[in-house]
Design a protein around this motif. Structure first.
Motif, PDB file in Angstrom:
ATOM      1  N   PHE A  54       0.814  -1.217   0.000  1.00  0.00           N
ATOM      2  CA  PHE A  54       0.000   0.000   0.000  1.00  0.00           C
ATOM      3  C   PHE A  54       0.850   1.271   0.000  1.00  0.00           C
ATOM      4  CE2 PHE A  54      -3.748  -2.082   2.503  1.00  0.00           C
ATOM      5  CZ  PHE A  54      -4.095  -2.811   1.383  1.00  0.00           C
ATOM      6  N   VAL A  55       1.878   1.316   0.863  1.00  0.00           N
ATOM      7  CA  VAL A  55       2.522   2.608   1.108  1.00  0.00           C
ATOM      8  C   VAL A  55       3.972   2.732   0.654  1.00  0.00           C
ATOM      9  CG1 VAL A  55       0.987   3.054   3.073  1.00  0.00           C
ATOM     10  CG2 VAL A  55       3.263   2.081   3.488  1.00  0.00           C
ATOM     11  N   SER A  56       4.740   1.658   0.666  1.00  0.00           N
ATOM     12  CA  SER A  56       6.184   1.812   0.430  1.00  0.00           C
ATOM     13  C   SER A  56       6.527   2.381  -0.947  1.00  0.00           C
ATOM     14  CB  SER A  56       6.906   0.481   0.668  1.00  0.00           C
ATOM     15  OG  SER A  56       6.928   0.171   2.049  1.00  0.00           O
ATOM     16  N   PRO A  57       5.943   1.885  -2.040  1.00  0.00           N
ATOM     17  CA  PRO A  57       6.284   2.484  -3.339  1.00  0.00           C
ATOM     18  C   PRO A  57       5.920   3.963  -3.431  1.00  0.00           C
ATOM     19  CG  PRO A  57       5.291   0.332  -3.638  1.00  0.00           C
ATOM     20  CD  PRO A  57       5.100   0.699  -2.197  1.00  0.00           C
ATOM     21  N   PHE A  58       4.735   4.312  -2.913  1.00  0.00           N
ATOM     22  CA  PHE A  58       4.338   5.720  -2.930  1.00  0.00           C
ATOM     23  C   PHE A  58       5.309   6.579  -2.137  1.00  0.00           C
ATOM     24  CE2 PHE A  58       2.368   9.207  -0.588  1.00  0.00           C
ATOM     25  CZ  PHE A  58       1.997  10.043  -1.642  1.00  0.00           C
ATOM     26  N   LEU A  59       5.639   6.142  -0.935  1.00  0.00           N
ATOM     27  CA  LEU A  59       6.509   6.938  -0.072  1.00  0.00           C
ATOM     28  C   LEU A  59       7.875   7.169  -0.709  1.00  0.00           C
ATOM     29  CD1 LEU A  59       5.631   5.344   3.381  1.00  0.00           C
ATOM     30  CD2 LEU A  59       5.172   7.717   2.694  1.00  0.00           C
ATOM     31  N   VAL A  60       8.430   6.130  -1.315  1.00  0.00           N
ATOM     32  CA  VAL A  60       9.750   6.274  -1.933  1.00  0.00           C
ATOM     33  C   VAL A  60       9.679   7.207  -3.135  1.00  0.00           C
ATOM     34  CG1 VAL A  60      11.620   5.057  -3.126  1.00  0.00           C
ATOM     35  CG2 VAL A  60      10.576   4.054  -1.081  1.00  0.00           C
ATOM     36  N   ARG A  61       8.696   7.015  -4.003  1.00  0.00           N
ATOM     37  CA  ARG A  61       8.598   7.872  -5.194  1.00  0.00           C
ATOM     38  C   ARG A  61       8.274   9.317  -4.813  1.00  0.00           C
ATOM     39  NH1 ARG A  61       8.878   7.715 -10.460  1.00  0.00           N
ATOM     40  NH2 ARG A  61       7.558   9.004 -11.793  1.00  0.00           N
ATOM     41  N   TYR A  62       7.332   9.484  -3.920  1.00  0.00           N
ATOM     42  CA  TYR A  62       6.964  10.822  -3.454  1.00  0.00           C
ATOM     43  C   TYR A  62       8.181  11.520  -2.835  1.00  0.00           C
ATOM     44  CZ  TYR A  62       5.057  14.314  -0.193  1.00  0.00           C
ATOM     45  OH  TYR A  62       4.815  15.456   0.524  1.00  0.00           O
ATOM     46  N   GLY A  63       8.882  10.806  -1.973  1.00  0.00           N
ATOM     47  CA  GLY A  63      10.031  11.395  -1.295  1.00  0.00           C
ATOM     48  C   GLY A  63      11.127  11.802  -2.243  1.00  0.00           C
ATOM     49  N   LEU A  64      11.372  10.988  -3.261  1.00  0.00           N
ATOM     50  CA  LEU A  64      12.421  11.317  -4.223  1.00  0.00           C
ATOM     51  C   LEU A  64      12.007  12.479  -5.129  1.00  0.00           C
ATOM     52  CD1 LEU A  64      13.559   7.712  -5.209  1.00  0.00           C
ATOM     53  CD2 LEU A  64      14.851   9.363  -3.850  1.00  0.00           C
ATOM     54  N   LEU A  65      10.749  12.508  -5.535  1.00  0.00           N
ATOM     55  CA  LEU A  65      10.279  13.562  -6.429  1.00  0.00           C
ATOM     56  C   LEU A  65      10.276  14.931  -5.754  1.00  0.00           C
ATOM     57  CD1 LEU A  65       7.274  11.958  -8.361  1.00  0.00           C
ATOM     58  CD2 LEU A  65       9.319  12.964  -9.377  1.00  0.00           C
ATOM     59  N   TYR A  66       9.866  14.936  -4.488  1.00  0.00           N
ATOM     60  CA  TYR A  66       9.687  16.209  -3.790  1.00  0.00           C
ATOM     61  C   TYR A  66      10.754  16.458  -2.723  1.00  0.00           C
ATOM     62  CZ  TYR A  66       5.161  16.109  -6.133  1.00  0.00           C
ATOM     63  OH  TYR A  66       4.163  16.071  -7.069  1.00  0.00           O
ATOM     64  N   ASP A  67      11.807  15.653  -2.751  1.00  0.00           N
ATOM     65  CA  ASP A  67      12.943  15.836  -1.841  1.00  0.00           C
ATOM     66  C   ASP A  67      12.513  15.785  -0.374  1.00  0.00           C
ATOM     67  OD1 ASP A  67      15.652  16.138  -1.340  1.00  0.00           O
ATOM     68  OD2 ASP A  67      15.544  18.328  -1.277  1.00  0.00           O
ATOM     69  N   VAL A  68      11.722  14.755  -0.056  1.00  0.00           N
ATOM     70  CA  VAL A  68      11.281  14.522   1.324  1.00  0.00           C
ATOM     71  C   VAL A  68      11.968  13.240   1.799  1.00  0.00           C
ATOM     72  CG1 VAL A  68       9.315  14.261   2.886  1.00  0.00           C
ATOM     73  CG2 VAL A  68       9.063  15.590   0.773  1.00  0.00           C
ATOM     74  N   ASN A  69      13.158  13.399   2.364  1.00  0.00           N
ATOM     75  CA  ASN A  69      13.956  12.229   2.746  1.00  0.00           C
ATOM     76  C   ASN A  69      13.258  11.362   3.791  1.00  0.00           C
ATOM     77  OD1 ASN A  69      16.057  12.960   1.025  1.00  0.00           O
ATOM     78  ND2 ASN A  69      17.047  14.214   2.577  1.00  0.00           N
ATOM     79  N   ASP A  70      12.469  11.986   4.663  1.00  0.00           N
ATOM     80  CA  ASP A  70      11.764  11.230   5.695  1.00  0.00           C
ATOM     81  C   ASP A  70      10.755  10.261   5.080  1.00  0.00           C
ATOM     82  OD1 ASP A  70      13.192  12.456   7.676  1.00  0.00           O
ATOM     83  OD2 ASP A  70      11.595  13.823   8.283  1.00  0.00           O
ATOM     84  N   ALA A  71      10.155  10.656   3.970  1.00  0.00           N
ATOM     85  CA  ALA A  71       9.188   9.783   3.305  1.00  0.00           C
ATOM     86  C   ALA A  71       9.885   8.550   2.738  1.00  0.00           C
ATOM     87  CB  ALA A  71       8.463  10.543   2.194  1.00  0.00           C
ATOM     88  N   VAL A  72      11.030   8.757   2.112  1.00  0.00           N
ATOM     89  CA  VAL A  72      11.796   7.628   1.568  1.00  0.00           C
ATOM     90  C   VAL A  72      12.200   6.681   2.691  1.00  0.00           C
ATOM     91  CG1 VAL A  72      13.867   6.946   0.303  1.00  0.00           C
ATOM     92  CG2 VAL A  72      12.663   9.037  -0.336  1.00  0.00           C
ATOM     93  N   ALA A  73      12.700   7.238   3.775  1.00  0.00           N
ATOM     94  CA  ALA A  73      13.134   6.429   4.910  1.00  0.00           C
ATOM     95  C   ALA A  73      11.969   5.654   5.510  1.00  0.00           C
ATOM     96  CB  ALA A  73      13.776   7.311   5.977  1.00  0.00           C
ATOM     97  N   LEU A  74      10.798   6.278   5.567  1.00  0.00           N
ATOM     98  CA  LEU A  74       9.622   5.607   6.116  1.00  0.00           C
ATOM     99  C   LEU A  74       9.201   4.434   5.243  1.00  0.00           C
ATOM    100  CD1 LEU A  74       7.353   5.520   8.226  1.00  0.00           C
ATOM    101  CD2 LEU A  74       6.127   7.236   6.850  1.00  0.00           C
ATOM    102  N   GLY A  75       9.226   4.619   3.937  1.00  0.00           N
ATOM    103  CA  GLY A  75       8.859   3.533   3.022  1.00  0.00           C
ATOM    104  C   GLY A  75       9.791   2.339   3.136  1.00  0.00           C
TER     105      GLY A  75
END
Length: 251
Positions: A54-75
Motif C-alpha cells: 500500500f505505502v512503500s512504493p508511494f513513499l519512496v517515489r513521493y520522497g524522491l520527487l519532492y525531496d522529502v527524505n523522511d518519506a523515503v526512509a519511512l517507506g
C-alpha cells in the motif's frame, strides 16, 4: 492509487503536489510509535504485510520527487521492520501480520496474496531507488532472497497456490500475477537473471490459460475477512488484471 498517478508520464508534478502532500499526511496519521504504518487506525497493534504494498512504493517515489527524505526512509523502514519481525526465521516467507508488542507472527505464513503484497511493495520501492542511494544494496539483497524463496513454491503449471506451501491448496491468479511482476523486474539483477526468466514465462502462460474470452483473468482469491479467515471464493479481480497488464507491458 496515488502511486499509480505519480507514475503517469508528463504529469505536472508541481501542480498536483498538494494532493500528494495530502496523501503523505494521511499516511503519517497512521504512523505508530515504532515508526511504521498501521493498516487501520482502529487496529494499531498489528503490522500487516498488505501495508508494504500500500505505502512503500508511494513513499519512496513521493520522497524522491519532492525531496522529502523522511518519506523515503519511512517507506524503506516499513519493509525492513517486516523483514525483522514478520518473516519465518531465515526462510524469508512472510506472515500475514505480526503483533507490535509481542513481535510474534500472527496468521498464516505463506499466504499467497500476502507474498504478492510484499512483492509489489519491495520491487516497486527497489525500482524507484537510484543505484546511488545508500539503501539500494540492502533492497537488492531482499529482492534476491525473496525471489529465490518464491520460485521454490511455483507449481509446474506456472501458478502459485493461495497458500504457497500447501500442494493441496487451490491456485490463485492474484498471487501468480503479482509474483510474475516481481520476477520480471527482479531479473534485472544479474545474479538471478537466468533463474527468473523461465518462472516468469511460466506464470504468464498459466495466467493466459485462465483468461476468459472477454479478457478477464479468472480464479483470484476473494478478500480476506480477518487474520486467519481467508476466502475460498475464486473469481475475477481488478487487482489481478492490473498486475497482468503491468507485467505484459514490460515485454
Amino acid at each position: 492509487m496515488a502511486y499509480a498517478i505519480l507514475k503517469v508520464e508528463n504529469l505536472e508534478f508541481e501542480k498536483y503536489k498538494p494532493a500528494f502532500d495530502f496523501c503523505y499526511e494521511l499516511i503519517l496519521k497512521l504512523k505508530g510509535a515504532d515508526g511504521t504504518i498501521t493498516y487501520r487506525k482502529h487496529n494499531p497493534d498489528y503490522r500487516y504485510v498488505d501495508t508494504i504494498g500500500f505505502v512503500s512504493p508511494f513513499l519512496v517515489r513521493y520522497g524522491l520527487l519532492y525531496d522529502v527524505n523522511d518519506a523515503v526512509a519511512l517507506g524503506i523502514n516499513q519493509i525492513q521492520a517486516f523483514n525483522q519481525y514478520g518473516m519465518l526465521s531465515d526462510l524469508f516467507i512472510p506472515c500475514h501480520t505480526y503483533h507490535l508488542k509481542t513481535k510474534l507472527g500472527v496468521g498464516l505464513f505463506g499466504w499467497g496474496r500476502g507474498l504478492g503484497w510484499y512483492a509489489i511493495g519491495l520491487i516497486d520501492a527497489w525500482l524507484e531507488l537510484p543505484d546511488s542511494h545508500a539503501e539500494k544494496e540492502l533492497l537488492n539483497q531482499n529482492v534476491i532472497s525473496f525471489a529465490k524463496m518464491a520460485m521454490q513454491f511455483q507449481n509446474k503449471n506456472g501458478s502459485w497456490n493461495w497458500l504457497v506451501s500447501s500442494p493441496e491448496a487451490r491456485a490463485d491468479s492474484s498471487t501468480t500475477a503479482t509474483l510474475a511482476w516481481f520476477l520480471a523486474n527482479a531479473s534485472a539483477i544479474e545474479s538471478i537473471q537466468k533463474d527468473c526468466a523461465h518462472p516468469t514465462a511460466q506464470a504468464l502462460n498459466y495466467l493466459m490459460s485462465v483468461t476468459r474470452r472477454d479478457g478477464a483473468v479468472d480464479f483470484s482469491q476473494g478478500d480476506t475477512k480477518g487474520i486467519g479467515v481467508h476466502s475460498q471464493h475464486f473469481d475475477i479481480l481488478p487487482f489481478t488484471q492490473g498486475f497482468v497488464l503491468r507485467t505484459m507491458s514490460l515485454k
